[in-house]
Motif scaffolding. Sequence first.
Motif, PDB file in Angstrom:
ATOM      1  N   ALA A   5       0.831  -1.199   0.000  1.00 39.60           N
ATOM      2  CA  ALA A   5       0.000   0.000   0.000  1.00 39.60           C
ATOM      3  C   ALA A   5       0.865   1.247   0.000  1.00 39.60           C
ATOM      4  O   ALA A   5       0.590   2.223  -0.696  1.00 39.60           O
ATOM      5  CB  ALA A   5      -0.934  -0.003   1.206  1.00 39.60           C
ATOM      6  N   LYS A   6       1.961   1.199   0.763  1.00 40.56           N
ATOM      7  CA  LYS A   6       2.844   2.354   0.848  1.00 40.56           C
ATOM      8  C   LYS A   6       3.520   2.613  -0.486  1.00 40.56           C
ATOM      9  O   LYS A   6       3.679   3.744  -0.925  1.00 40.56           O
ATOM     10  CB  LYS A   6       3.888   2.122   1.942  1.00 40.56           C
ATOM     11  N   LYS A   7       3.915   1.525  -1.178  1.00 34.64           N
ATOM     12  CA  LYS A   7       4.575   1.676  -2.464  1.00 34.64           C
ATOM     13  C   LYS A   7       3.656   2.313  -3.493  1.00 34.64           C
ATOM     14  O   LYS A   7       4.091   3.014  -4.384  1.00 34.64           O
ATOM     15  CB  LYS A   7       5.038   0.306  -2.962  1.00 34.64           C
ATOM     16  N   GLN A   8       2.372   2.081  -3.371  1.00 32.90           N
ATOM     17  CA  GLN A   8       1.430   2.667  -4.312  1.00 32.90           C
ATOM     18  C   GLN A   8       1.193   4.136  -4.008  1.00 32.90           C
ATOM     19  O   GLN A   8       0.817   4.893  -4.889  1.00 32.90           O
ATOM     20  CB  GLN A   8       0.106   1.912  -4.253  1.00 32.90           C
ATOM     21  N   GLU A   9       1.421   4.552  -2.777  1.00 33.04           N
ATOM     22  CA  GLU A   9       1.133   5.919  -2.382  1.00 33.04           C
ATOM     23  C   GLU A   9       2.284   6.873  -2.670  1.00 33.04           C
ATOM     24  O   GLU A   9       2.081   8.084  -2.734  1.00 33.04           O
ATOM     25  CB  GLU A   9       0.809   5.974  -0.883  1.00 33.04           C
ATOM     26  N   GLU A  10       3.510   6.367  -2.819  1.00 37.53           N
ATOM     27  CA  GLU A  10       4.649   7.241  -3.006  1.00 37.53           C
ATOM     28  C   GLU A  10       5.710   6.586  -3.874  1.00 37.53           C
ATOM     29  O   GLU A  10       5.706   5.370  -4.082  1.00 37.53           O
ATOM     30  CB  GLU A  10       5.259   7.630  -1.650  1.00 37.53           C
ATOM     31  N   ARG A  11       6.592   7.409  -4.384  1.00 39.61           N
ATOM     32  CA  ARG A  11       7.719   6.933  -5.202  1.00 39.61           C
ATOM     33  C   ARG A  11       9.005   7.250  -4.459  1.00 39.61           C
ATOM     34  O   ARG A  11       9.207   8.365  -3.988  1.00 39.61           O
ATOM     35  CB  ARG A  11       7.680   7.626  -6.554  1.00 39.61           C
ATOM     36  N   ARG A  12       9.897   6.267  -4.372  1.00 43.98           N
ATOM     37  CA  ARG A  12      11.204   6.456  -3.755  1.00 43.98           C
ATOM     38  C   ARG A  12      12.290   6.197  -4.784  1.00 43.98           C
ATOM     39  O   ARG A  12      12.257   5.181  -5.476  1.00 43.98           O
ATOM     40  CB  ARG A  12      11.398   5.520  -2.551  1.00 43.98           C
ATOM     41  N   ALA A  13      13.213   7.135  -4.900  1.00 47.18           N
ATOM     42  CA  ALA A  13      14.312   6.989  -5.853  1.00 47.18           C
ATOM     43  C   ALA A  13      15.596   7.469  -5.197  1.00 47.18           C
ATOM     44  O   ALA A  13      15.730   8.648  -4.884  1.00 47.18           O
ATOM     45  CB  ALA A  13      14.029   7.791  -7.118  1.00 47.18           C
ATOM     46  N   ARG A  14      16.524   6.545  -4.984  1.00 42.73           N
ATOM     47  CA  ARG A  14      17.804   6.892  -4.369  1.00 42.73           C
ATOM     48  C   ARG A  14      18.870   6.988  -5.455  1.00 42.73           C
ATOM     49  O   ARG A  14      19.022   6.085  -6.287  1.00 42.73           O
ATOM     50  CB  ARG A  14      18.211   5.846  -3.334  1.00 42.73           C
ATOM     51  N   ALA A  15      19.615   8.078  -5.439  1.00 36.97           N
ATOM     52  CA  ALA A  15      20.626   8.333  -6.464  1.00 36.97           C
ATOM     53  C   ALA A  15      21.761   7.319  -6.395  1.00 36.97           C
ATOM     54  O   ALA A  15      22.207   6.932  -5.303  1.00 36.97           O
ATOM     55  CB  ALA A  15      21.176   9.752  -6.317  1.00 36.97           C
ATOM     56  N   ASN A  16      22.222   6.885  -7.558  1.00 32.28           N
ATOM     57  CA  ASN A  16      23.390   6.005  -7.686  1.00 32.28           C
ATOM     58  C   ASN A  16      23.258   4.698  -6.909  1.00 32.28           C
ATOM     59  O   ASN A  16      24.237   4.167  -6.394  1.00 32.28           O
ATOM     60  CB  ASN A  16      24.665   6.736  -7.218  1.00 32.28           C
ATOM     61  N   ASP A  17      22.049   4.166  -6.816  1.00 38.61           N
ATOM     62  CA  ASP A  17      21.841   2.926  -6.064  1.00 38.61           C
ATOM     63  C   ASP A  17      20.792   2.081  -6.774  1.00 38.61           C
ATOM     64  O   ASP A  17      19.638   1.989  -6.359  1.00 38.61           O
ATOM     65  CB  ASP A  17      21.403   3.246  -4.635  1.00 38.61           C
ATOM     66  N   ARG A  18      21.197   1.437  -7.859  1.00 35.59           N
ATOM     67  CA  ARG A  18      20.261   0.627  -8.635  1.00 35.59           C
ATOM     68  C   ARG A  18      19.735  -0.561  -7.832  1.00 35.59           C
ATOM     69  O   ARG A  18      18.579  -0.944  -7.970  1.00 35.59           O
ATOM     70  CB  ARG A  18      20.917   0.126  -9.921  1.00 35.59           C
ATOM     71  N   GLU A  19      20.584  -1.127  -7.004  1.00 39.62           N
ATOM     72  CA  GLU A  19      20.171  -2.286  -6.212  1.00 39.62           C
ATOM     73  C   GLU A  19      19.010  -1.926  -5.284  1.00 39.62           C
ATOM     74  O   GLU A  19      18.051  -2.683  -5.148  1.00 39.62           O
ATOM     75  CB  GLU A  19      21.352  -2.818  -5.401  1.00 39.62           C
ATOM     76  N   TYR A  20      19.091  -0.767  -4.656  1.00 38.84           N
ATOM     77  CA  TYR A  20      18.015  -0.318  -3.768  1.00 38.84           C
ATOM     78  C   TYR A  20      16.741  -0.043  -4.565  1.00 38.84           C
ATOM     79  O   TYR A  20      15.652  -0.473  -4.187  1.00 38.84           O
ATOM     80  CB  TYR A  20      18.456   0.937  -3.018  1.00 38.84           C
ATOM     81  N   ASN A  21      16.872   0.649  -5.669  1.00 36.34           N
ATOM     82  CA  ASN A  21      15.690   1.028  -6.452  1.00 36.34           C
ATOM     83  C   ASN A  21      15.006  -0.165  -7.102  1.00 36.34           C
ATOM     84  O   ASN A  21      13.792  -0.162  -7.310  1.00 36.34           O
ATOM     85  CB  ASN A  21      16.081   2.048  -7.527  1.00 36.34           C
ATOM     86  N   GLU A  22      15.796  -1.209  -7.433  1.00 34.26           N
ATOM     87  CA  GLU A  22      15.212  -2.385  -8.080  1.00 34.26           C
ATOM     88  C   GLU A  22      14.289  -3.155  -7.147  1.00 34.26           C
ATOM     89  O   GLU A  22      13.462  -3.953  -7.614  1.00 34.26           O
ATOM     90  CB  GLU A  22      16.330  -3.292  -8.601  1.00 34.26           C
ATOM     91  N   LYS A  23      14.398  -2.940  -5.848  1.00 30.94           N
ATOM     92  CA  LYS A  23      13.501  -3.610  -4.899  1.00 30.94           C
ATOM     93  C   LYS A  23      12.049  -3.228  -5.150  1.00 30.94           C
ATOM     94  O   LYS A  23      11.139  -4.014  -4.898  1.00 30.94           O
ATOM     95  CB  LYS A  23      13.872  -3.242  -3.462  1.00 30.94           C
TER      96      LYS A  23
END
Length: 363
Positions: A5-23
Amino acid sequence: MALCAKKQEERRARANDREYNEKFQYASNCIKTSKYNILTFLPVNLFEQFQEVANTYFLFLLILQLIPQVSSLSWFTTIVPLVLVLAITAVKDATDDYFRHKSDNQVNNRQSQVLIDGSLQQEQWMNVRVGDIIKLENNQFVAADLLLLSSSEPHGLCYIETAELDGETNMKVRQAIPVTSELGDISRLAKFDGEVVCEPPNNKLDKFSGALYWKESKFPLSNQNMLLRGCVLRNTEWCFGLVVFAGPDTKLMQNSGRTKFKRTSIDRLMNTLVLWIFGFLVCMGVILAIGNAIWEHEVGTRFQVYLPWDEAVDSAFFSGFLSFWSYIIILNTVVPISLYVRYAPLRPGVCRAAQVAPRQTFL
């Protein structure tokens, strides 16, 4: 469940961290505006064509003509023009979709400078991911929805042209927030690990809300800090941006929607007209069938020796029932095949980018 539910409510994007964003399994920057492939073209296209009332009517008529007990005309009289119309339409649709595939491939394979492992590398647009830092140069198209980090201009300013988005030809100014505007060299950008938390993908071109979290501080973001896909960098030597939305999640593509068949007011009028004509045809068939049943009951039975019923017919009522379908076939010219009426494919058009320059229709 709470995480979803939280993922649908917001977008998180961390710079220079593809591994984190791919989650979060965000969409890649690859776009697809085509409707068919080799396997799906025939069934999908036929399904779409038979959404037209007239096509369905002539298919129904063809089925009737294959029944010996009711058919009084050869099925060739219907199948030849029907197949011809379906084939011509299918060829047109296939041609349109071929150019969509070609446009998709051209756009997806464009090159962009992406900061990877501390150096700028050439990457195809379709390989760009959320959280990547991209370098844009003057007169280049923006590859994805970016948070402007820094530019060659003082105070992190840059100038963009948004004609592909909203049709406005005048330049617009965008500005990086002060805390990132000094990140102009590769070494400092490679160490940047800020995280953007913002609204989920939407089609609002003039609104953006979010925040940048960096160095244990929170910095508010607005639309003035964003460079949207489809914009062109103008009068600015270079700038760097952080990918927040990619591919189908960009505001341009959110406005575009799926390619579909457009039903104009004339198309709807033709469908309604065909239904009324078919209703009139049914009424004529009912009247004639009733007349046939009455005649068979009152007069026809006297001529059984000379005009016997078919083996399947055992009553005047059943004779009238079969005659009804025969009359539907005989009177089919009431609905001329030339009447119906082609649905042109609708190119996504809420935003101007899908309507103006064909070479940049789907950026």
